[in-house]
Design an enzyme around this catalytic site. Structure first.
Site, short mmCIF file in Angstrom:
data_model
loop_
_atom_site.label_atom_id
_atom_site.label_comp_id
_atom_site.label_asym_id
_atom_site.label_seq_id
_atom_site.Cartn_x
_atom_site.Cartn_y
_atom_site.Cartn_z
N ASP A 10 0.76 -1.20 -0.04
CA ASP A 10 -0.05 0.02 0.11
C ASP A 10 0.77 1.14 0.05
O ASP A 10 2.04 0.99 0.40
CB ASP A 10 -0.81 0.03 1.43
CG ASP A 10 -1.58 1.08 1.71
OD1 ASP A 10 -2.23 1.54 0.38
OD2 ASP A 10 -1.58 1.75 2.59
N ASP A 12 -0.38 5.24 1.00
CA ASP A 12 -0.74 5.99 1.88
C ASP A 12 -0.56 5.45 3.27
O ASP A 12 -1.40 4.66 3.63
CB ASP A 12 -2.10 6.46 1.49
CG ASP A 12 -2.02 7.25 0.16
OD1 ASP A 12 -1.10 7.91 -0.12
OD2 ASP A 12 -3.30 7.64 -0.27
N ASP A 213 -1.70 -0.69 5.93
CA ASP A 213 -1.98 -0.10 7.26
C ASP A 213 -3.38 0.02 7.63
O ASP A 213 -3.88 0.31 8.74
CB ASP A 213 -1.43 1.45 7.21
CG ASP A 213 -2.55 2.32 6.30
OD1 ASP A 213 -2.68 2.01 5.30
OD2 ASP A 213 -2.59 3.52 6.94
MG LIG Z 1 -3.18 3.04 3.51
#
Ligand SMILES: [Mg+2]
Length: 262
Positions: A10, A12, A213
């Site tokens: 990922d 961001d 995240d």
């Molecule tokens: Mg993310």
């Protein structure tokens, strides 16, 4: 010989810092991946246009997955074999898993008649820049959407009903670090599986690793051999179900990648 490793990540809040989008703290691990020629696949909510910016900046030439699994973009010269069910798209072969963006806009407009929602389709680049702490040029790239529509629920009490309506109409949603995302039948996990199969054709047995995240990463983490979560900005993890990288965003990323590929 050691099994070839493939890393899905990922962007961001994971490789990119959840506050200022810096990847400074992940630089050592990024260099190590280049040295060892380990493919690094960006798998993000971001658009193709945004990913192209980060690929250039980071010096990445591997395939990538845009907009929560909506599109898999493979540079045309990347695999020597022919890929099934692809379209040509600029310098890529595109495996399209998402539905057309116009369908998502139609549906969000329908929801807006009843609910208090604000989506990327009615936010200006300037508003997105302020809201997501992006530079204006980045916000412009973030608006170039193809398969996934980010939105905010302004009245939290309406959340359950809104998400039910999405379900009822055969569409899907996922939750990223900053926004809800309206999408079709695609998710990061499906796209990771398809791309992993292509890498298997190229390398034979592979070991797949993924790092995320947020909730929209869970299916990606479920689709690989080893899935990790980095810490969120507030020090918490999105779930206890996955292995934990000790550090927020790129700091945790750096540790896990070095640990897995050294
Ligand atoms: Mg993310």
């Amino acid at each position: 010989m050691q099994m070839k490793k493939i890393i899905f990540t990922d962007l961001d809040g994971t490789l990119l810092d959840p506050g200022d989008y810096s990847y400074e703290k992940a630089k050592n691990a990024l260099e190590l991946l280049k040295k060892k020629e380990i493919p690094l696949i960006f798998c993000t909510s971001k658009t193709r246009a945004e990913i192209e910016f980060w690929r250039k900046k980071i010096g990445n030439n591997d395939p990538f997955i845009s907009e929560n699994g909506g599109g898999i973009f493979v540079p045309k010269d990347y695999f020597s074999f022919k890929i099934q069910s692809v379209k040509e798209y600029n310098n890529y072969f595109l495996i399209k898993l998402g539905i057309n963006y116009s369908q998502l806009i139609d549906f969000i407009n329908f929801l807006k008649e009843k609910y208090n929602i604000r989506s990327f389709s009615d936010m200006s680049s300037k508003e997105i820049a302020v809201d997501a702490n992006l530079e204006l040029t980045q916000a412009e790239l973030a608006k170039k959407r193809e398969f996934d529509l980010p939105f905010k629920i302004l009245n939290k009490k309406q959340e359950k009903n809104i998400l039910n309506e999405i379900d009822k109409h055969g569409l899907n949603y996922t939750i990223g670090g900053r926004y809800y995302h309206l999408l079709g039948d695609n998710n990061k996990g499906e796209a990771v599986k398809i791309l992993s199969d292509l890498f298997r054709r190229k390398y034979g047995d592979i070991k797949t690793i993924a790092i995320g995240d947020s909730e929209n990463d869970f299916q990606m983490l479920d689709s690989v051999n080893e899935g990790f979560l980095v810490k969120k900005k507030n020090g918490s993890y999105a779930s206890n179900k996955y292995k934990k990288a000790k550090g927020v965003g790129p700091e945790g990323w750096n540790k896990i990648v070095q640990q897995e590929v050294l």
